[in-house]
Design a protein around this motif. Structure first.
Motif, PDB file in Angstrom:
ATOM      1  N   THR A   1       1.951  13.819  -1.236  1.00 25.58           N
ATOM      2  CA  THR A   1       0.563  13.961  -0.804  1.00 25.58           C
ATOM      3  C   THR A   1      -0.264  12.885  -1.491  1.00 25.58           C
ATOM      4  N   ASP A   2      -1.553  12.856  -1.191  1.00 25.96           N
ATOM      5  CA  ASP A   2      -2.422  11.866  -1.831  1.00 25.96           C
ATOM      6  C   ASP A   2      -2.681  12.183  -3.300  1.00 25.96           C
ATOM      7  N   HIS A   3      -2.282  13.369  -3.748  1.00 25.84           N
ATOM      8  CA  HIS A   3      -2.668  13.822  -5.080  1.00 25.84           C
ATOM      9  C   HIS A   3      -1.499  14.131  -6.005  1.00 25.84           C
ATOM     10  N   HIS A   4      -0.274  13.887  -5.554  1.00 29.91           N
ATOM     11  CA  HIS A   4       0.877  14.357  -6.324  1.00 29.91           C
ATOM     12  C   HIS A   4       2.015  13.340  -6.390  1.00 29.91           C
ATOM     13  N   TYR A   5       2.737  13.430  -7.512  1.00 25.69           N
ATOM     14  CA  TYR A   5       4.099  12.937  -7.542  1.00 25.69           C
ATOM     15  C   TYR A   5       4.976  14.064  -6.991  1.00 25.69           C
ATOM     16  N   ALA A   6       5.792  13.775  -6.000  1.00 27.61           N
ATOM     17  CA  ALA A   6       6.753  14.754  -5.509  1.00 27.61           C
ATOM     18  C   ALA A   6       8.093  14.457  -6.173  1.00 27.61           C
ATOM     19  N   VAL A   7       8.513  15.346  -7.057  1.00 31.54           N
ATOM     20  CA  VAL A   7       9.741  15.159  -7.818  1.00 31.54           C
ATOM     21  C   VAL A   7      10.823  16.046  -7.192  1.00 31.54           C
TER      22      VAL A   7
ATOM     23  N   ALA B   1       0.858  -1.187   0.000  1.00 34.92           N
ATOM     24  CA  ALA B   1       0.000   0.000   0.000  1.00 34.92           C
ATOM     25  C   ALA B   1       0.888   1.228   0.000  1.00 34.92           C
ATOM     26  N   TYR B   2       0.301   2.380  -0.347  1.00 31.18           N
ATOM     27  CA  TYR B   2       1.101   3.603  -0.442  1.00 31.18           C
ATOM     28  C   TYR B   2       1.642   4.060   0.910  1.00 31.18           C
TER      29      TYR B   2
ATOM     30  N   GLY C   1       0.637   9.472  -1.427  1.00 34.65           N
ATOM     31  CA  GLY C   1       0.263   8.747  -0.224  1.00 34.65           C
ATOM     32  C   GLY C   1       1.373   8.472   0.753  1.00 34.65           C
ATOM     33  N   GLY C   2       2.624   8.787   0.397  1.00 33.95           N
ATOM     34  CA  GLY C   2       3.743   8.509   1.280  1.00 33.95           C
ATOM     35  C   GLY C   2       4.162   9.718   2.088  1.00 33.95           C
TER      36      GLY C   2
END
Length: 377
Positions: A274-280, A97-98, A269-270
């Protein structure tokens, strides 16, 4: 400086040193081989040599790489993606799971040129054991906090030692070794001299060690403050049902920050996203700027850039402290210097312990000291 002030600083120096000495010795001894962990892995054959391919500049789509990784872990999802700096390798971390805990995560390494699996970084053996002992003594987060407290005491010992050494050196020239005096006085002179020589390095390593020990609460502070500000508009949005292209997300982030390269991607989710983004997370090209990261958030549904900001000062301090702690900035010459200073610090710690024990023995035998300079343990 009054006699009372000297006594206070002497008490602080004695007890801050004594409480942390054994743990500092452990950290110095385990840290010595860790300085050369890359070189040791190459010498022992643990380092994997990448095979040659027809086109060394070819790169598979990161969506293809991710699909290949997850195909070997049915039912799992991608959590993180990172990139080796010195070889074309993509590291994919998956989990059930995330928000899966670390113990349920699986690390996979794939050749970016072919999307074939390669051996992941070595996480077993003596070097891995030394790293965990050095980091948390196999106690997890409580162990990190405890060693962080020992590092703070070490910094206090350094500061108090400087305060005591300054008036003491008004009586003697810097670096004086009274070799004609008793063994204890000679050890005291060596202890003071070597402590003065290594003061800057010991302070840097001590402070960076304290910062590293508290990485989890520092990261949690960043997540609650800056990351929350960057995604304020998503607080009431429903979680996405499907994720968009990871390759497109990275391309979008890099287009907004030209001249930078991707270091790390956190999936939705990590802890780092956030629940809505790829954090690059993007890094610069120089040895210093590659540690100063810029965070770009890309909407996983639309592929649009939500926000991009340099990480705040406390996160930058954490990111800079990690390689600085092991001298991982200037190649092998700096590592050799770090190792020599580590050895000298071991001598300082052992000599301080000897001075304290010898003084206790003299007190027990009822004999008076022939001399007790300021700062004497």
């Amino acid at each position: 400086m009054s006699q009372t002030t000297i006594q206070i600083w002497s008490w602080l120096h004695k007890w801050s040193s004594l409480v942390c000495t054994l743990f500092l010795l452990m950290l110095c001894v385990t840290g010595l081989p860790l300085i050369f962990h890359h070189e040791i892995e190459h010498l022992t054959g643990d380092a994997y040599v990448m095979p040659a391919v027809a086109d060394e500049n070819r790169r598979e789509s990161l969506d293809t790489v991710l699909t290949a990784a997850l195909a070997s872990r049915p039912g799992e999802v991608g959590l993180f993606m990172s990139f080796d700096e010195d070889r074309p390798v993509v590291n994919v971390t998956s989990g059930p799971a995330y928000d899966a805990p670390e113990r349920q995560m699986t690390l996979m390494s794939l050749d970016w040129r072919t999307a074939d699996f390669v051996p992941p970084p070595v996480e077993t053996g003596i070097m891995a054991t030394l790293l965990q002992l050095h980091t948390d003594m196999f106690l997890g987060l409580p162990g990190k906090f405890f060693l962080g407290a020992m590092g703070a005491l070490f910094v206090l010992a350094i500061v108090s030692g400087v305060v005591l050494y300054a008036p003491f050196m008004r009586k003697l020239d810097f670096g004086t070794l009274r070799l004609s005096r008793s063994a204890r006085v000679q050890w005291l002179d060596w202890h003071n001299l070597l402590g003065a020589v290594t003061i800057a390095w010991a302070g840097v390593v001590g402070l960076t060690g304290v910062i590293n020990a508290f990485s989890e609460p520092i990261t949690a502070t960043w997540q609650a403050s800056q990351l929350g500000e960057m995604t304020a508009g998503y607080r009431d949005a429903p979680p996405p049902q499907e994720l968009g292209s990871i390759q497109a997300a990275i391309d979008t982030a890099m287009a907004a920050s030209p001249g930078m390269r991707v270091q790390f991607v956190a999936f939705p989710g990590g802890l780092y996203s956030t629940d809505h983004h790829y954090a690059v997370f993007l890094q610069g090209a120089t040895p210093l700027t590659k540690r100063l990261l810029t965070t770009s958030l890309v909407d996983v549904r639309t592929g649009a850039l939500t926000d991009t900001r340099p990480m705040p000062w406390y996160m930058q301090a954490l990111l800079l402290s990690q390689p600085l702690h092991f001298g991982d900035y200037g190649g092998l010459p700096l590592k050799i210097l770090w190792a020599l200073l580590d050895l000298v610090t071991i001598v300082v710690l052992v000599s301080g312990l000897y001075l304290w024990l010898s003084r206790r023995r003299r007190r027990a035998s009822g004999r008076q000291a022939d001399e007790r300079p300021a700062g004497d343990l």
